[in-house]
Each structure stands twice: as C-alpha cells, then as structure tokens.
Design a protein around this motif. Sequence first.
Motif, short mmCIF file in Angstrom:
data_model
loop_
_atom_site.label_atom_id
_atom_site.label_comp_id
_atom_site.label_asym_id
_atom_site.label_seq_id
_atom_site.Cartn_x
_atom_site.Cartn_y
_atom_site.Cartn_z
N UNK A 54 13.32 0.81 14.49
CA UNK A 54 12.65 0.14 13.38
C UNK A 54 13.03 -1.33 13.43
N UNK A 55 12.03 -2.21 13.60
CA UNK A 55 12.30 -3.64 13.77
C UNK A 55 11.67 -4.49 12.67
N UNK A 56 11.04 -3.83 11.71
CA UNK A 56 10.46 -4.56 10.57
C UNK A 56 10.02 -3.57 9.51
N UNK A 57 9.90 -4.07 8.28
CA UNK A 57 9.47 -3.17 7.19
C UNK A 57 8.92 -4.00 6.04
N UNK A 58 8.25 -3.31 5.15
CA UNK A 58 7.74 -3.94 3.92
C UNK A 58 7.05 -2.86 3.11
N UNK A 59 6.94 -3.09 1.79
CA UNK A 59 6.35 -2.04 0.96
C UNK A 59 5.44 -2.64 -0.11
N UNK A 60 4.59 -1.78 -0.64
CA UNK A 60 3.77 -2.11 -1.81
C UNK A 60 4.28 -1.26 -2.97
N UNK A 61 4.59 -1.90 -4.08
CA UNK A 61 5.04 -1.16 -5.26
C UNK A 61 4.12 -1.52 -6.42
N UNK A 62 3.55 -0.50 -7.07
CA UNK A 62 2.62 -0.78 -8.17
C UNK A 62 3.36 -1.33 -9.38
N UNK A 63 2.89 -2.47 -9.90
CA UNK A 63 3.43 -3.03 -11.14
C UNK A 63 2.51 -2.73 -12.32
N UNK A 68 -0.10 -5.16 -7.58
CA UNK A 68 0.93 -4.53 -6.75
C UNK A 68 1.87 -5.61 -6.23
N UNK A 69 3.11 -5.21 -5.96
CA UNK A 69 4.09 -6.17 -5.45
C UNK A 69 4.39 -5.86 -3.99
N UNK A 104 -1.99 -9.10 -5.40
CA UNK A 104 -0.69 -8.71 -4.83
C UNK A 104 0.25 -9.90 -4.99
N UNK A 105 1.49 -9.61 -5.42
CA UNK A 105 2.46 -10.69 -5.64
C UNK A 105 3.73 -10.41 -4.86
N UNK A 106 4.59 -11.41 -4.78
CA UNK A 106 5.92 -11.22 -4.20
C UNK A 106 6.86 -12.21 -4.86
N UNK A 107 8.12 -11.85 -4.93
CA UNK A 107 9.18 -12.80 -5.31
C UNK A 107 9.99 -13.02 -4.06
N UNK A 126 5.10 -15.86 -15.31
CA UNK A 126 3.75 -15.36 -15.58
C UNK A 126 3.55 -13.94 -15.04
N UNK A 127 4.41 -13.50 -14.10
CA UNK A 127 4.24 -12.16 -13.54
C UNK A 127 5.06 -11.19 -14.40
N UNK A 128 4.59 -10.99 -15.62
CA UNK A 128 5.43 -10.32 -16.61
C UNK A 128 5.70 -8.87 -16.26
N UNK A 129 4.75 -8.18 -15.61
CA UNK A 129 5.01 -6.77 -15.32
C UNK A 129 6.15 -6.60 -14.32
N UNK A 130 6.34 -7.56 -13.42
CA UNK A 130 7.47 -7.52 -12.48
C UNK A 130 8.78 -7.68 -13.26
#
Length: 182
Positions: A54-63, A68-69, A104-107, A126-130
């Motif tokens: 495994x050389x990389x990863x990332x996910x989508x998480x519903x807010x 989605x984040x 889709x957002x990210x921090x 402003x991304x209050x659900x996160x």
Amino acid sequence: MAEILIRAAGETDIEGILGIVNGYAAQNLMLPRTADQIRRVVRWFLVAEHEGNIVGCGSNVELSPRLTELRSLAVASEYRSTGLGRRLVDALVARARADGYDQICALTLSEGFFNRCGFVTVDRWAISSKIWHECIYCPKFDACDEIAVLMNLTEPATAPTALAPEVSMELWQGLKLALVGQ
Ligand SMILES: CC(C)(COP(=O)(O)OP(=O)(O)OC[C@H]1O[C@@H](n2cnc3c(N)ncnc32)[C@H](O)[C@@H]1OP(=O)(O)O)[C@@H](O)C(=O)NCCC(=O)NCCS
C-alpha cells in the motif's frame, strides 16, 4: 515498473493505511489514527497498491447528504511528486460525484496541492458540519492550522460557496464548551 493500481480498500489494507498515515502524523502533517478508527471507515477508503504494498490512501466521509469530506489522503514518501496524490484525489472526487454529493471538502496543510487539483480555499468556519462532526472533539480545536478547501461536484464552472450558513469561531467555542466541557 509495475502499474500502480487504485482500488477500494478492505480489512487487509488497514495496516498499510496506518503505516502511511501515522508516519505523517509523527511529523505533525496528519492526525494520528488507530486501527479501530480506520476499520470503522475502511469501506470509504481507496488505496494505491504497487507490487503488493500500500503506497497511498484517501477516503470519502459523509458530513451531510450533500457534502462529503476527502480525508486521510497520503502518499508514501518515496512515491510523492509522481502524480499519485492527484490520481487518488481524482478517483475520490469521481466517486463522490457518482454517489450524488454536491460538494467535496478537505481540511489540509497542503492547500497548494488541493488548489492544483481544482479545490478552492474557503473559510474553515463555514464548513460547519465538519466542525460539528469531528473538530469540536479535536485537541487542536483552538489552535487549528489547517486550511479548508472545497470543490463543487455539480457545477464545476462555478466557484464554490459553503452550503451551511457561516458560524463564528466564538459561537463554535461556546458550543464546544457546552458539549465537551473544555
Ligand atoms: C499532499 C500529497 C498527498 C500530494 O501527493 P503527491 O503525489 O506528492 O502530489 P502530486 O505529484 O500528485 O502533485 C500534483 C500537483 O500538485 C503539486 N503539489 C504537490 N504538493 C504540493 C504542495 N504541498 N503545494 C503546492 N503544490 C503541490 C505538484 O507540483 C503537482 O503540480 P502539477 O499540477 O504542476 O503537476 C503528498 O505529498 C502527501 O502524502 N503528503 C503528506 C501527507 C499530507 O500532507 N496529506 C494531506 C492531508 S489532507
């Protein structure tokens, strides 16, 4: 060189994901995760696999049903700057769009990278659900140095604005005090 495959993650990828994420957490670039935390959300992960590793990863998480984040994005150090981060982002964005999310957002501390991938920098508050879902419980809540980035999935030509009404930092701090007690 064998091709790097991007695919949906399964339980057997948890150790590989943790190795990359917690390696960067030790450098203060990401938040640390436990195996239990990853197990709960592993079905939302994509991983990059090369020669069995495994050389990389990332996910989508519903807010929220509309937002989605993109979370836990990381590329193993020897594979950075090869375009793999962008490939993972493109795959996660495509999946979020296919799943019907509007945005889709990210921090992130890697604002420039996300800007290169088509995200626009926005006000974190402003991304209050996160903030409601996770930030309020984070030890770095009062001293967060992460930047919020956002992409529209339904109208790519339009600069995104946050879906939720803007809430001030002072109000969030009051809510945190009431809910978390510190
Ligand atoms: C951030 C990260 C995922 C980027 O992956 P990567 O494979 O190194 O990036 P890529 O090679 O796909 O870069 C894509 C583009 O972004 C640019 N870029 C990469 N990192 C950048 C940065 N920190 N700032 C500005 N631009 C950046 C690249 O130059 C490239 O530009 P191009 O469009 O001119 O080709 C990777 O560096 C990483 O794992 N970092 C440590 C963990 C981390 O910070 N994760 C993000 C948490 S949300």
